[in-house]
Scaffold this active site. Structure first.
Site, short mmCIF file in Angstrom:
data_model
loop_
_atom_site.label_atom_id
_atom_site.label_comp_id
_atom_site.label_asym_id
_atom_site.label_seq_id
_atom_site.Cartn_x
_atom_site.Cartn_y
_atom_site.Cartn_z
N SER A 123 0.81 -1.22 0.00
CA SER A 123 0.00 0.00 0.00
C SER A 123 0.85 1.28 0.00
CB SER A 123 -0.96 -0.04 1.19
OG SER A 123 -1.92 0.96 1.06
N ASP A 293 -2.27 6.60 -3.25
CA ASP A 293 -1.18 5.77 -2.74
C ASP A 293 -0.79 4.73 -3.80
OD1 ASP A 293 -3.29 3.98 -2.49
OD2 ASP A 293 -2.60 3.18 -0.56
N ASP A 295 -1.14 1.53 -4.30
CA ASP A 295 -2.08 0.55 -4.85
C ASP A 295 -3.42 1.17 -5.24
OD1 ASP A 295 -2.59 0.84 -2.07
OD2 ASP A 295 -3.69 -1.04 -2.05
N ARG A 298 -6.15 4.77 -1.74
CA ARG A 298 -6.25 6.00 -0.93
C ARG A 298 -6.26 7.24 -1.81
NH1 ARG A 298 -2.73 5.50 4.52
NH2 ARG A 298 -3.39 3.39 5.08
N THR A 362 -11.12 -0.06 12.66
CA THR A 362 -10.24 0.29 11.55
C THR A 362 -10.06 -0.89 10.59
OG1 THR A 362 -9.09 1.88 12.91
CG2 THR A 362 -7.88 1.03 11.02
N GLU A 381 -12.49 6.31 5.92
CA GLU A 381 -11.58 6.26 7.06
C GLU A 381 -10.74 7.52 7.06
OE1 GLU A 381 -10.29 2.04 8.41
OE2 GLU A 381 -9.58 2.29 6.39
C1 VG1 Z 1 -3.86 1.70 8.25
C2 VG1 Z 1 -4.98 2.70 8.39
C3 VG1 Z 1 -6.31 2.03 8.16
C4 VG1 Z 1 -6.30 1.33 6.80
C5 VG1 Z 1 -5.12 0.40 6.69
C6 VG1 Z 1 -4.97 -0.19 5.30
O1 VG1 Z 1 -3.99 0.71 9.23
O2 VG1 Z 1 -4.95 3.33 9.66
O3 VG1 Z 1 -7.34 2.98 8.26
O4 VG1 Z 1 -7.49 0.60 6.63
O5 VG1 Z 1 -3.92 1.11 6.96
O6 VG1 Z 1 -4.87 0.80 4.35
P1 VG1 Z 1 -3.12 0.71 10.58
O7 VG1 Z 1 -3.45 -0.58 11.27
O8 VG1 Z 1 -1.69 0.85 10.19
O9 VG1 Z 1 -3.57 1.91 11.36
V1 VG1 Z 1 -4.15 0.51 2.86
O10 VG1 Z 1 -4.25 1.78 1.88
O11 VG1 Z 1 -2.81 -0.24 3.37
O12 VG1 Z 1 -4.90 -0.87 2.16
CO CO Z 2 -3.47 1.40 -0.17
#
Ligand code: VG1
Ligand code: CO
Length: 565
Positions: A123, A293, A295, A298, A362, A381
């Site tokens: 990501s 981002d 992938d 975001r 989350t 989010e």
């Molecule tokens: C983070 C974000 C969360 C999101 C996750 C995956 O998780 O806070 O809101 O869903 O990344 O996003 P964490 O556990 O690090 O807070 V992505 O764009 O990696 O698929």
């Molecule tokens: Co992502």
């Protein structure tokens, strides 16, 4: 080229790893060197994925494979193809060159009724030989695997003794179309379809938005936009949809060539890592800007002169203007949802429109369950993820098209739309502090100390004063969620302190980092009328209180956050 004898299927002995527990997003994220240096580390994880799928479902099934194109993507795909064939999968649909965005994978899984998809991405984490690599599995609904599934994967990974592979199978990632392979002991050939990564997704977007109206906005001379794909997967999508189809000039899309190391950028769309875009917006003629981002799930939305729409506000604005999007005129609005740490701006819109609001832990997987049950249409989010129920992932380009639809309808600036919104609903000031790469034990001990402090009976009612601001604790807990559809309970989803005026401080440990621990503090404070203050100034007293209660700095040896968003 292939000779005529069927390809051999081998069972290879392996030793299990204890640390392949999937993350918040349902996958595994590690430094690239971990995948390179630990024997069969990738193979083991992939075998755990396949073994978690019932053999009857797996035999002859379709699986989608995509990735954000980062370093190690190709190597991993070669292994995945060989292992999918050996594990009974009948057909793989792979994005051209092994690249497909996370939202597009979700779309293609649903379209082709696949049993799931494997997405090769870490990501928003940096890529390249010194960066991160990741693999995640999405299930048949197109969304990240639910906890029951990822728990099974983790269990299997801890006692894995062998994996199945077809080492002679070589797939050509550069040629579009079908490729067939005969395998020993298999009646049917194994098929690989190399597809145009953009086409299915673009089709879906055409059915959601009014492309004619968007084209009118974007193809004229007067409206200028700048979209930054940060050398992630979304470049080809932006070019095809925004430039070629909607007529925006070619120079409105930047950093659109996917690169294995993202050109050295940190492909995370926020004010710090998308600094180039912010700079261009501040000085340039652009009315609208966005970054994505690696992938493509975001998004960050900016207005003229770099005016930031926070993700929590973004989903609230889309909710308040939801009928600017033709898709929702057709489906109606079934419900709104936000993750618990996301600001409560969306709640105000839900209340005013009398639409149900869900507060989930989350991670996107919790929204999927509500969408599958027909109870949720739009969600978001705070971490720059926004999306609708057209797929089961957050969707960066969809969010941009949603905003452009609002802009095309209202013909106001981004900033004016935001200010009108605050005037009507009040404003949730919001910030997040991230402390990255904190010592693991120190982080866990701090959270334990904090939990003990705030769940103590004497904590509710306590008052904290900073300057002339006084906050009184109304309640504090460790957030727990019961899925309204299947009653699954998810515990330990973040420590919350809620004050009598509705302000909130939330503490969580990240589940997506690759080294050490990342501690996140989220601060949300609502003002009905005082809507034009600076966020950091406004939230400074609560930030001081957050650090005081947690003793974060003393307990982790840190003096300040790594990133403030
Ligand atoms: C983070 C974000 C969360 C999101 C996750 C995956 O998780 O806070 O809101 O869903 O990344 O996003 P964490 O556990 O690090 O807070 V992505 O764009 O990696 O698929
Ligand atoms: Co992502």
């Amino acid at each position: 080229m292939m000779d005529d004898s069927p390809l051999q299927v081998l069972t290879v002995p392996t030793a299990p790893y204890p640390d392949q527990r999937p993350t918040t997003a349902g996958g595994l994220r590690r430094k690239v060197y971990v995948f390179q240096s630990r024997r069969n580390y990738l193979h083991n994880f992939i075998q755990s994925v396949f073994s978690s799928i019932d053999l009857r479902d797996r035999q002859g099934s379709t699986v989608v494979v995509g990735g954000d194109g980062r370093f190690f993507n190709r190597t991993a795909i070669e292994v995945i193809v060989q292992m999918a064939a050996a594990n009974g999968v009948g057909r793989l649909i792979i994005g051209h060159q092994g690249i497909m965005s996370t939202p597009a994978v979700s779309c293609v899984i649903r379209k082709h009724k696949a049993i799931g998809g494997i997405i090769l991405t870490a990501s928003h984490n940096p890529g390249g030989p010194d960066g991160d690599f990741g693999i995640k599995f999405n299930t048949a609904n197109g969304g990240p695997a639910q906890e029951a599934f990822t728990n099974k994967m983790f269990q299997i990974s801890r006692s894995l003794e062998e994996f199945a592979i077809c080492p002679g199978l070589r797939v050509d990632l550069s040629t579009l179309g079908g490729q067939q392979f005969d395998l020993e002991n298999k009646f049917k050939p194994f098929t690989v379809e190399m597809v145009d990564s953009v086409e299915s997704y673009a089709n879906l977007m055409r059915n959601i938005f009014d492309f004619a109206a968007l084209k009118e906005l974007l193809s004229g001379q007067s409206y200028k936009i700048r979209l930054d794909a940060m050398h992630g997967v979304l470049g080809p999508y932006v070019r095809r949809i925004i430039c070629e189809e909607l007529g925006s000039p070619a120079n409105s899309a930047v950093n659109c060539v996917p690169m294995e190391d993202f050109g050295g950028l940190h492909p995370d769309p926020n004010l710090i890592y998308a600094a180039d875009l912010v700079e261009a917006m501040r000085e340039g003629p652009y009315d609208f800007g966005a970054a994505f981002d690696a992938d493509g799930d975001r998004n960050m939305i900016l207005g003229k002169h770099g005016f930031l729409v926070t993700p929590s506000d973004s989903v609230a604005v889309i909710a308040a203007n939801i009928f600017c999007i033709p898709y929702f005129q057709q489906t109606g609005v079934r419900g709104f949802a936000r993750s618990m740490p996301t600001s409560a701006a969306l709640d105000k819109v839900a209340k005013a429109t009398k639409i149900e609001l869900y507060e989930t832990p989350t991670g996107w997987k919790f929204f999927g369950s509500l969408m599958d049950a027909g109870r949720l249409s739009l969600c978001g989010e705070e971490s720059f993820g926004t999306g609708g129920d057209h797929i089961r992932e957050n969707d960066g380009l969809w969010a941009v098209l949603a905003w452009l639809s609002i802009l095309a309808t209202r013909r106001q600036s981004v900033e004016d739309i935001m200010k009108d919104h605050w005037l009507k609903y009040g404003r949730n000031y919001y910030t997040r502090y991230d402390y990255e790469d904190v010592d693991l034990d120190a982080a866990f001990e701090m959270m334990e100390y904090l939990e003990n402090t705030i769940v103590d009976k004497s904590f509710a009612g306590q008052r904290f004063a900073v300057g002339d601001k006084i906050y009184q604790v109304e309640k504090a807990d460790n957030f727990e969620y019961t899925d309204p559809v299947d009653s699954t309970i998810s515990r330990n989803q973040g420590l919350r302190i809620i004050f009598t005026d509705g302000s909130r401080i939330i503490y969580r440990l990240s589940g997506t980092g690759s080294v050490g621990a990342t501690v996140r503090i989220y601060i949300d404070s609502y003002e009905k009328d005082d809507i034009s203050q600076d966020t950091q100034v406004m939230l400074a007293p609560l930030a001081t209180i957050a650090l005081k209660i947690s003793q974060l700095h003393a307990r982790t040896g840190r003096t300040g956050p790594s990133v403030i968003t």
